[in-house]
Write an enzyme that holds these catalytic residues in place. Structure first.
Site, PDB file in Angstrom:
ATOM      1  N   CYS A 170      31.481 -20.356 -42.910  1.00 58.41           N
ATOM      2  CA  CYS A 170      31.098 -20.470 -44.313  1.00 58.41           C
ATOM      3  C   CYS A 170      32.377 -20.459 -45.151  1.00 58.41           C
ATOM      4  O   CYS A 170      33.437 -20.058 -44.671  1.00 58.41           O
ATOM      5  CB  CYS A 170      30.184 -19.308 -44.692  1.00 58.41           C
ATOM      6  SG  CYS A 170      29.528 -19.356 -46.372  1.00 58.41           S
ATOM      7  N   HIS A 171      32.279 -20.897 -46.416  1.00 56.75           N
ATOM      8  CA  HIS A 171      33.482 -20.922 -47.262  1.00 56.75           C
ATOM      9  C   HIS A 171      33.408 -19.931 -48.423  1.00 56.75           C
ATOM     10  O   HIS A 171      34.214 -19.993 -49.346  1.00 56.75           O
ATOM     11  CB  HIS A 171      33.713 -22.334 -47.805  1.00 56.75           C
ATOM     12  CG  HIS A 171      32.466 -22.996 -48.323  1.00 56.75           C
ATOM     13  ND1 HIS A 171      32.051 -24.222 -47.880  1.00 56.75           N
ATOM     14  CD2 HIS A 171      31.533 -22.579 -49.202  1.00 56.75           C
ATOM     15  CE1 HIS A 171      30.929 -24.550 -48.486  1.00 56.75           C
ATOM     16  NE2 HIS A 171      30.596 -23.571 -49.302  1.00 56.75           N
ATOM     17  N   TYR A 258      19.701 -11.595 -53.212  1.00 55.39           N
ATOM     18  CA  TYR A 258      19.799 -10.724 -52.037  1.00 55.39           C
ATOM     19  C   TYR A 258      19.570  -9.263 -52.398  1.00 55.39           C
ATOM     20  O   TYR A 258      19.485  -8.410 -51.521  1.00 55.39           O
ATOM     21  CB  TYR A 258      21.171 -10.842 -51.375  1.00 55.39           C
ATOM     22  CG  TYR A 258      21.600 -12.247 -51.067  1.00 55.39           C
ATOM     23  CD1 TYR A 258      20.674 -13.204 -50.666  1.00 55.39           C
ATOM     24  CD2 TYR A 258      22.929 -12.631 -51.167  1.00 55.39           C
ATOM     25  CE1 TYR A 258      21.064 -14.500 -50.387  1.00 55.39           C
ATOM     26  CE2 TYR A 258      23.325 -13.923 -50.882  1.00 55.39           C
ATOM     27  CZ  TYR A 258      22.387 -14.856 -50.505  1.00 55.39           C
ATOM     28  OH  TYR A 258      22.777 -16.140 -50.230  1.00 55.39           O
TER      29      TYR A 258
END
Length: 488
Positions: A170-171, A258
């Site tokens: 992921c970045h 989240y």
């Protein structure tokens, strides 16, 4: 060097092009083969034409093949990269639309929350099919690089059930570091040293140094609050920084879904988000962006093809991990990055079976993680809540147990803050029925779910969300791009 890289979901045209050019920035890799595969023949032919144009323009011996026969693409591959979105935008629209009926307002919906969990249910059976093919026809020690979301669930399934050497990439860490460097006045991220650890999309900058000087919470809060753009776009993220004491890698919009605190009341949502771009919290923002991007690419394809005729500029190699990992494994030029792997003691206060994202080094011997990291307690508590949802979601996807799936959704932090158990049970039934074409493991449960829906007394509402925007037309996008070009 000569070896084969297979890219599954290569019809994700822009990202595939980025990976391709990044890898070809490594001089030793000019003679390799890229095998592209996708369920869409149309998209495959478009991306193949672009990559062929790049190869021709740069006079490279690189070979590019394209096929809808995934197994053929994987034959003899040393590396396999996945960029798949099972169900495409059609299923993704349901990930956003159906939870809204139950009051669950998501910005992205691809990691956890109701949308991310169902996304995982669609992806995991397909990921296991990939792994089976890799075990049978790829090189013996094939490495699987997963870019597809939900990152932790997909990687968890591939490692635990697919039995393939897998790393999730992921970045988010890189983008977070770029922000921190900017607010602190650094010329580039080269001046910034950091340790970032946690789980995907909930990683935390637990160690920060600028030119060797330690950066504490108060200085970082002041720097973000003084920034003319981030102080407005990252209000929620800054609030979490103030309370937790460390900065999260994830964008304002992603982070908001989240946690159970910021998107549970419709009248509170707009207080924490910013509508200047989808990523700062817009309802269904990534769905709108993805739809506009697809439409734009289809319409402007000749311009994308023409742009592919330019020489590769190695100075513009991106910070996506894939090319750097391959370079380290093949040439022994050591690379430091942040990788999604099984915990196994890397983070001391997270479960051992979890997929964590943490620093590691890559050389010919593989990915070597820096072990013994302990997260601040609040960060660990937040991560553990998500890990518990991820674990149940993976096990539900493997077993086809709809009751376990409902329990996973019920335990999601934002879902639990908004919905009652009765609402969750009906919502999951509705999502499974709507997405049955991509959920073969739940085929046995669909008739009963459909029957329950026909007699349910749980009330829903048609709601667009607290901050929804319509998909813009090609004409509107053109006008906006022209205005930005003129202003710049």
């Amino acid at each position: 060097m000569s070896f084969k890289i297979a890219i599954i979901g290569a019809g994700s045209v822009g990202f595939t092009k980025k990976l391709f050019t990044d890898i070809l920035c490594v001089p030793e890799f000019k003679d390799i083969e890229f095998a592209l595969t996708d369920v869409s023949e149309h998209n495959l032919q478009m991306i193949k034409a672009i990559l062929d144009r790049i190869v021709e323009a740069n006079r490279l011996p690189t070979r590019v093949t394209a096929t809808t026969d995934r197994r053929k693409a994987l034959e003899g591959a040393r590396y396999v990269i996945s960029c798949v979105r099972v169900g495409g935008l059609e299923a993704y629209a349901d990930d956003i639309r159906i939870p809204l009926k139950y009051g669950i307002d998501q910005c992205v919906g691809d990691t956890i929350c109701a949308g991310g969990i169902l996304y995982g249910q669609r992806n995991i059976p397909v990921i296991l099919d990939f792994c089976k093919d890799m075990r049978e026809v790829a090189e013996t020690n094939v490495k699987f690089l997963n870019y597809a979301n939900p990152m932790a669930m997909n990687t968890w399934a591939a490692i635990e059930y697919g039995k393939v050497d897998t790393v999730g990439l992921c970045h988010g860490v890189q983008h977070g570091a770029e922000q921190i460097a900017e607010v602190l006045g650094a010329k580039s991220t080269q001046e910034l040293d950091y340790v970032c650890s946690g789980i995907n999309h909930q990683t935390w900058f637990i160690g920060l140094r600028l030119n060797g000087r330690s950066i504490g919470k108060d200085e970082l809060v002041a720097a973000f609050e003084a920034h003319p753009v981030y102080s407005r776009q990252e209000k929620l993220r800054i609030d979490v920084l103030k309370r937790f004491g460390v900065y999260s890698t994830e964008s304002n919009g992603h982070l908001s879904e989240y946690l159970p605190w910021y998107r549970k009341r419709p009248d509170e949502i707009t207080r924490w988000i910013d509508m200047s771009d989808w990523i700062h919290g817009e309802t269904g923002g990534y769905l709108r962006y993805s739809t506009e991007t697809r439409n734009w690419f289809e319409t402007e394809y000749p311009q994308f093809l023409e742009a592919a005729s330019k020489p590769i500029d190695r100075e513009k190699r991106s910070n996506e991990h894939a090319s750097h990992i391959l370079e380290a494994l093949e040439t022994n030029r050591v690379y430091r990055g942040h990788f999604n792997v099984k915990n196994n003691g890397v983070i001391t206060n997270l479960p051992q079976d979890a997929i964590i994202e943490s620093p590691g080094f890559v050389d010919r011997f593989g990915i070597n993680m820096a072990a013994g990291i302990t997260l601040p307690e609040a960060c660990a508590a937040t991560c553990i809540a998500s890990i518990n949802v991820q674990r149940m979601s993976v096990h539900a996807a493997i077993s086809g147990d709809i009751d376990l799936l409902k329990l996973a959704v019920l335990h999601d932090p934002l879902v639990g803050a908004v919905s009652t158990p009765e609402e969750v049970w009906q919502m999951v039934d509705e999502m499974v029925v709507a997405q049955a074409a991509w959920l073969p493991q739940y085929a046995h449960a669909v008739p009963a779910a459909r029957e329950r829906l026909s007699t349910s007394q749980v009330k829903t509402r048609e709601w667009a969300g607290a901050a929804r925007r319509s998909v813009r037309s090609i004409e509107e996008l053109r006008a906006e791009k022209a205005a930005l070009k003129q202003a710049g």
